[in-house]
Design an enzyme around this catalytic site. Structure first.
Site, short mmCIF file in Angstrom:
data_model
loop_
_atom_site.label_atom_id
_atom_site.label_comp_id
_atom_site.label_asym_id
_atom_site.label_seq_id
_atom_site.Cartn_x
_atom_site.Cartn_y
_atom_site.Cartn_z
N ASP A 123 -12.41 132.59 0.67
CA ASP A 123 -11.75 132.84 1.95
C ASP A 123 -10.26 133.10 1.74
OD1 ASP A 123 -13.87 132.44 3.93
OD2 ASP A 123 -13.91 130.38 3.19
N ASP A 148 -20.20 136.14 5.21
CA ASP A 148 -19.77 134.97 5.97
C ASP A 148 -19.41 135.24 7.43
OD1 ASP A 148 -19.31 132.24 6.23
OD2 ASP A 148 -17.22 132.38 5.65
N HIS A 197 -11.96 136.77 8.22
CA HIS A 197 -12.86 136.18 9.22
C HIS A 197 -12.54 134.73 9.55
CE1 HIS A 197 -14.94 135.62 5.30
NE2 HIS A 197 -15.21 134.42 5.78
#
Length: 987
Positions: free
Chosen positions: A58, A180, A430
């Site tokens: 991430d 994801d 995201h």
């Protein structure tokens, strides 16, 4: 060489001959043995299990992007991306059969910069051999619900260009990989297809959808992602990964995992090879029952795994060896190291006919009461700041081109667009604009945008100085929405330059905080402009507190030419009485020549909206409500949180049944100030020449002293017969029809009648019947629905007291000022039209909110020879055409994207092909070379080939033009985006 004399060969050489500074091999026809050519052999008579070693990193979530890269703050989460890449590269060198895929270019870019020449050569060799493969390749793995398509294209271009520049053709990803994101947008699939991807894999889809697909062996499909673009332009093969993005249960061998390693020494205790092999064969054969070919994929990795890659590879080596050894005993399972691209190639070779999907994958739920629809609105202030930053970045890019080299190093210092490009790219992640990160990470995203904006403001000042001939310092007031601007508050004379990034002229309302009572405003030609002074509302004073002291606002309309600026002069006139105080009480109506809006005299609420041009009137009652956020109950322990929206009742609570009102009316604007309570207020605003009604809402701090989390909505109730239907845009482009309590691809068992009907909308939402359409255009991404016929509701703000157990680990309760809770202000624009004419209104309106004019102010007198009005275009582009990208590519070339912004059957007037001449585009720049590229600008268009899936009509690549004048003529069909690299010189 005269531009008109350019031949096709000359155009080709200008670009392919290296003039533009592309690295050798970047756009070559002969690729090394990477990609599909490097895929390992499979066994046709067996079940081939493609093990895909991967890490999901991430770009900010529980830790900031910097903390994740360095492995800092491991007290929050153990993760260090630099060590992952170090370890993987080392382990890949140990065995040529090993593979690895990497996704997030933002991290790889940082790591690559720190490597020695020796390591870079090792990595380049791995890439050229197809053993280290880049998948997706954007700067980040973007969110799909809350992102605008223009920002998504930019962040993909940034990442893919770096891979091209660094590794050439072998660095180009063939597969999109969104394992994801929390639901999947049709527009994203369309963009991926136009970028040249052959396939798309993701991990999350609604649990009911997945159950149906598993039962029907429909886990892989052809996604037809546009109703306007002719197939296969927006067709994308799409696969659902069987285990999300995790390995099968029992086969996780990372240092973060607790599964048993393969213990293969028979002389030692706990020998478990037979047990592991049996368990794996069962898992493989079970997974094979859900898919249609003799190939299945297993994702071997997860969040921030492979810091110690030896653990993974040592066990996978053993797994492959011992499982394949069973083939001599009759096993029909073959295990191999692979990549998503190699798996996709085998599916393509199977030559099957796949089901076709035409809708999207929203909303996403992972259980009956767990709908991931809260993040459509979470952190609304960050969502708005990201939107404003996108607008500034496009302006910065444009002025870097129009201003030339002096825009980067000019009288106001050194400026650049790269800092904001990277910050905006990170913000598309995201867990960024989605609002699903920890508070300190959200602060970091905003800080990055702020730093990038400062760099761009220097560039913009330099470019405007060059174009206008005025070097006076420029000021950018970023808090005008709460009436704060030190320059205007303290100056009796100043100028306002309005830069318009659109390819058509715009009229824009300017509101400047000040302390005088009467001003003279003149346009670039010296003509007086009607202007009025209105008092600053008490609601605004309460928000800004002591950070500004203006008592009034100057309101006037400006006109700005396409891709250009207009400069207005403002001077204080003395000895004028203060503006009239707002009239208390409820007005009967507000009206200009286009619209009329009425109010209920008893409640102070809106009661109707009329379009005077079409003689249409709709009953319209608007109010504010909040849903009581669930903290879990006997039915389910699920609470509302950053991701999840779960009200504990289907009936929202009104903030107030009445609004206290005051009215301001003058020749420029009419306003009704509504106060619904101490934490909710609104201005209903109608400008003199406007065809839309503005609702400026202010919500917060949301009170939680009653220990109740609140999800605040505004609801518009009408008499439109919407028949259970409403419509939302997909990432700001094509519109999808939504039906309440319905999904197009499976029979829905609705378990959450509110949250299960919420959808994301990025720019607009509407309801309609045969006669009328009410469109709401928003200034940021939000969630909304139509829970009852004739009604639209939009979630504005959320403050919650519980975490929703999806990993973020803290409640969504933004502290705001003095930790009392965040105050958010935003705008909704309402348009009432016949359905057939609605697009002609709401598409340009949405475009104006996405790409807002930029105001810069100067306190010094303008140079007498200063240019007060400028357009970068020779003429405004046709209404259907949007100038999506104008960005400096290198010293002599510019990246240009032209977009047809209407759908195929959307507008009787504008849903037609449009032709633009590239040589007649810019006013100060001459186009002397052109070549068309893929949407992401990492391939030449005529060299872009994609897999053709059964059922397609076959793609006909666009050919580079010849030496006749048509080489410069660009025809755009509805919803088409065409991308060009232009060789330019200043006239």
């Amino acid at each position: 060489m005269a531009a008109s004399a350019l031949t096709a060969a000359a155009v080709f050489l200008l670009f392919h001959g290296g003039v533009l500074g592309f690295p050798a091999g970047q756009f070559t026809r002969d690729e090394p043995a990477c990609g599909y050519k490097s895929c390992p052999a499979t066994k046709p008579s067996m079940l081939n299990v493609h093990l895909v070693p991967h890490t999901h990193d991430d770009v900010g979530w529980l830790k900031t992007v910097d903390q994740y890269y360095y492995g800092d703050r491991n007290d929050i989460q153990h993760a260090g991306v630099q060590y992952i890449l170090d370890s993987v590269v080392q382990q890949l060198q140990e065995d040529p059969a090993r593979r690895f895929i990497y996704v997030e270019t933002a991290f790889f870019y940082r790591w690559w910069k720190q490597q020695s020449a020796k390591t870079r050569q090792v990595v380049t060799n791995l890439v050229n051999e197809g053993r280290l493969e880049f998948i997706n390749g954007g700067w980040c793995m973007s969110d799909e619900a809350t992102t605008h398509y223009s920002a998504v294209i930019d962040q993909m271009t940034l990442g893919l260009r770096f891979l091209n520049d660094t590794f050439g053709a072998c660095g180009r990803p063939r597969v999109a990989w969104h394992i994801d994101p929390f639901g999947h947008a049709r527009e994203h699939a369309s963009m991926f297809a136009q970028m040249g991807y052959d396939g798309f894999f993701f991990g999350r889809l609604d649990y009911q959808d997945k159950g149906r697909r598993m039962k029907d062996k429909d886990m892989e499909m052809l996604w037809r992602a546009s109703e306007s673009l002719a197939p296969p332009t927006a067709d994308l093969f799409t696969g659902v990964l069987p285990n999300g993005y995790n390995p099968p249960e029992g086969f996780c061998w990372d240092q973060l995992c607790s599964d048993a390693p393969i213990r293969d020494d028979p002389d030692l205790e706990d020998y478990n090879v037979e047990e592991i092999v049996k368990k794996f064969l069962n898992a493989a054969n079970e997974q094979a029952t859900l898919y249609r070919t003799n190939h299945i994929i297993m994702t071997m990795g997860s969040d921030f795994q492979y810091e110690n890659a030896n653990l993974w590879y040592k066990n996978m080596d053993k797994l492959i060896r011992y499982v394949n050894a069973q083939q001599s005993k009759g096993s029909k399972v073959n295990v191999l190291y692979s990549t998503p691209s190699c798996y996709l190639q085998e599916l393509h070779r199977a030559n099957l006919t796949w089901s076709v999907k035409t809708d999207d994958f929203f909303p996403y739920a992972d259980d009956a009461h767990d709908f991931w629809t809260g993040y459509f609105t979470s952190r609304p202030a960050l969502k708005h700041y990201e939107r404003l930053s996108n607008s500034l970045l496009q302006i910065c890019n444009q002025l870097e081109v129009l201003g030339g080299s002096e825009s980067r190093r000019g009288p106001h210092g050194e400026g650049d667009s790269d800092t904001l490009k990277r910050a905006m790219a990170v913000a598309q992640h995201h867990d960024a604009v989605s609002g699903t990160e920890k508070q300190h990470v959200a602060n970091d995203y905003a800080k990055r945008l702020s730093i990038g904006a400062a760099h761009c403001q220097v560039l913009v000042s330099n470019a405007l100085s060059k174009l206008s001939g005025s070097d006076a310092p420029r000021v950018y007031c970023e808090n005008l929405n709460i009436s704060m601007c030190p320059l205007t508050e303290s100056s009796s004379k100043f100028s306002v330059t309005v830069y318009n990034p659109l390819s058509r002229s715009v009229s824009w309302s300017v509101r400047l905080p000040l302390n005088g009572t009467r001003y003279s405003v003149t346009d670039p030609s010296g003509r007086e402009v009607d202007s009025q002074v209105v008092p600053v509302s008490q609601a605004t004073r309460d928000i800004r507190k002591d950070r500004g002291y203006a008592v009034n606002e100057l309101v006037f309309q400006v006109q700005a030419p396409p891709l250009g600026f207009s400069t207005y002069s403002v001077s204080l006139l003395n000895d004028h009485p203060p503006p009239a105080s707002p009239n208390p009480g409820v007005p009967l109506y507000l009206q200009n020549k286009f619209l009329k809006v009425t109010f209920d005299p008893d409640t102070g609420l809106l009661s109707s909206l009329s379009n005077l041009e079409t003689k249409q009137t709709v009953q319209l009652k608007q109010n504010f409500f909040w849903y009581n956020a669930s903290v879990g109950n006997a039915e389910s322990s699920q609470a509302s949180g950053a991701y999840i929206f779960r009200p504990n009742s289907s009936t929202p609570v009104p903030v107030s049944l009445n609004a206290k009102t005051q009215t301001v009316q003058n020749s420029v604007v009419q306003e009704v100030w509504q106060q619904f309570g101490p934490w909710v207020s609104q201005v209903v605003r109608l400008y003199q020449d406007s065809r839309n009604l503005e609702l400026e809402w202010t919500v917060g701090p949301i009170p939680v002293g009653d220990y109740v989390g609140k999800e605040v909505i505004t609801r518009l109730d009408t008499n439109i017969n919407s028949s259970g239907l409403f419509y939302t845009d997909s990432n700001g482009r094509e519109v999808l029809e939504r039906r309440r309590d319905f999904r197009p691809t499976w029979v829905l068992k609705q378990t959450e009648p509110i949250a299960g009907n919420y959808y994301p909308f990025n720019s607009r939402i509407y309801i309609k019947d045969k006669e009328q359409q009410l469109t709401v255009v928003t200034d940021r991404s939000q969630g909304g629905s139509s829970i009852q016929d004739g009604s639209l509701e939009i979630m504005l703000h959320r403050r919650l007291l519980m975490d929703d157990y999806r990993g973020v680990g803290e409640p969504l309760s933004e502290p705001g000022e003095y930790a009392k809770g965040l105050v958010v202000r935003g705008r909704l624009l309402l348009a009432l039209t016949p359905p057939a004419a609605a697009a002609d209104t709401h598409r340009p309106l949405a475009e104006e909110l996405v790409l807002q004019p930029l105001l810069s102010l100067q306190a010094e007198d303008m140079h007498p020879n200063a240019v007060l009005e400028f357009s970068g275009l020779q003429a405004a582009l046709p209404p259907a055409v949007h100038l999506l990208t104008v960005s400096q590519w290198d010293r002599d070339s510019v990246l240009l994207r032209l977009e047809h912004q209407f759908e195929a059957k959307e507008s009787q007037t504008h849903s037609q092909p449009v032709t633009v001449n590239l040589q007649k585009l810019f006013s100060t720049l001459e186009v002397v070379g052109v070549s068309e590229m893929s949407l992401a600008a990492n391939q030449w268009k005529d060299e872009m080939t994609r897999m053709d899936w059964k059922g397609n009509t076959g793609e006909k690549p666009l050919k580079r033009g010849t030496g006749d004048p048509s080489v410069w003529e660009v025809t755009l069909n509805p919803m088409e985006i065409r991308t060009f690299l232009l060789r330019m010189r200043h006239r």
